[in-house]
Design a protein around this motif. Structure first.
Motif, short mmCIF file in Angstrom:
data_model
loop_
_atom_site.label_atom_id
_atom_site.label_comp_id
_atom_site.label_asym_id
_atom_site.label_seq_id
_atom_site.Cartn_x
_atom_site.Cartn_y
_atom_site.Cartn_z
N THR A 61 0.84 -1.19 0.00
CA THR A 61 0.00 0.00 0.00
C THR A 61 0.88 1.24 0.00
N LYS A 62 0.51 2.21 -0.81
CA LYS A 62 1.25 3.48 -0.81
C LYS A 62 0.99 4.18 0.52
N THR A 64 0.20 6.82 3.14
CA THR A 64 -0.63 8.02 3.09
C THR A 64 -0.45 8.82 4.37
N GLN A 144 8.65 7.86 -3.62
CA GLN A 144 7.28 8.10 -4.09
C GLN A 144 6.27 7.44 -3.16
N GLN A 145 6.61 6.26 -2.64
CA GLN A 145 5.69 5.55 -1.76
C GLN A 145 5.62 6.20 -0.38
N THR A 146 6.69 6.87 0.02
CA THR A 146 6.75 7.41 1.38
C THR A 146 6.68 8.93 1.43
#
Length: 183
Positions: A61-62, A64, A144-146
């Motif tokens: 999961t990205k 958020t 990008q994910q964090t």
């Protein structure tokens, strides 16, 4: 609202339910050991949130803002948990059980010192939460994910600095006791 957001809400509700059950068990049911056991469960709630958040991110999961808030929640809960329980204990004992001393209101230097103690607790919460956020950023190793986690860390750093300024203001402009108006 996503699953992690609901977990944060659920954990906050569970935190206060466990405290209320612990205090009720301790003072109304007169079962002090059981009450202590229930109050001691509060860190378990944090552990559950930490595990669920970690599993969610591990599954791809990205990250958020909500994942960042989970880290803040855990840090605040661990740093302020004992004092929140003490506060609830004193208020429950006085207002519900009609026992003990009325919770004190602080003024002047005492208020400023109490505010400084609270700021140091905030600093500890920040250390725990920032450590969790940093660990997640490092382990996921994908900017990008964090990105949201880094943003949360920047905002929280600003909030901590503002909190320090407010705390210092208590020493410069001490809180004064309001005078009662006689009619």
């Amino acid at each position: 609202m996503n699953f992690i957001a609901w977990m944060i809400v659920g954990c906050e509700i569970a935190f206060w339910i466990v405290i209320l059950l612990g205090l009720t068990t301790r003072y109304i049911a007169k079962k002090e050991k059981m009450g202590f056991f229930l109050l001691a469960l509060t860190p378990v709630i944090d552990l559950i949130l930490l595990l669920v958040t970690g599993i969610d991110l591990y599954n791809g999961t990205k990250a958020t803002t909500v994942h960042g808030i989970a880290a803040i929640y855990i840090g605040v809960s661990l740093a302020f948990g004992k004092s929140m329980i003490k506060w609830a204990d004193e208020h429950f004992l006085y207002y519900v059980m009609k026992q003990g001393q009325k919770p004190i209101k602080r003024f002047g230097r005492e208020h400023a010192n109490h505010g400084l103690k609270g700021w140091f607790q905030h600093l500890v919460a920040y250390g725990i939460g920032a450590g969790l956020l940093g660990a997640l950023i490092y382990l996921l190793n994908d900017s990008q994910q964090t990105e949201a986690l880094s943003g949360i860390l920047r905002i929280w750093s600003l909030v901590l600095a503002i909190d320090l300024c407010i705390t210092i203001s208590y020493f410069i402009w001490p809180k004064k006791m309001k005078e009662t108006i006689k009619q």
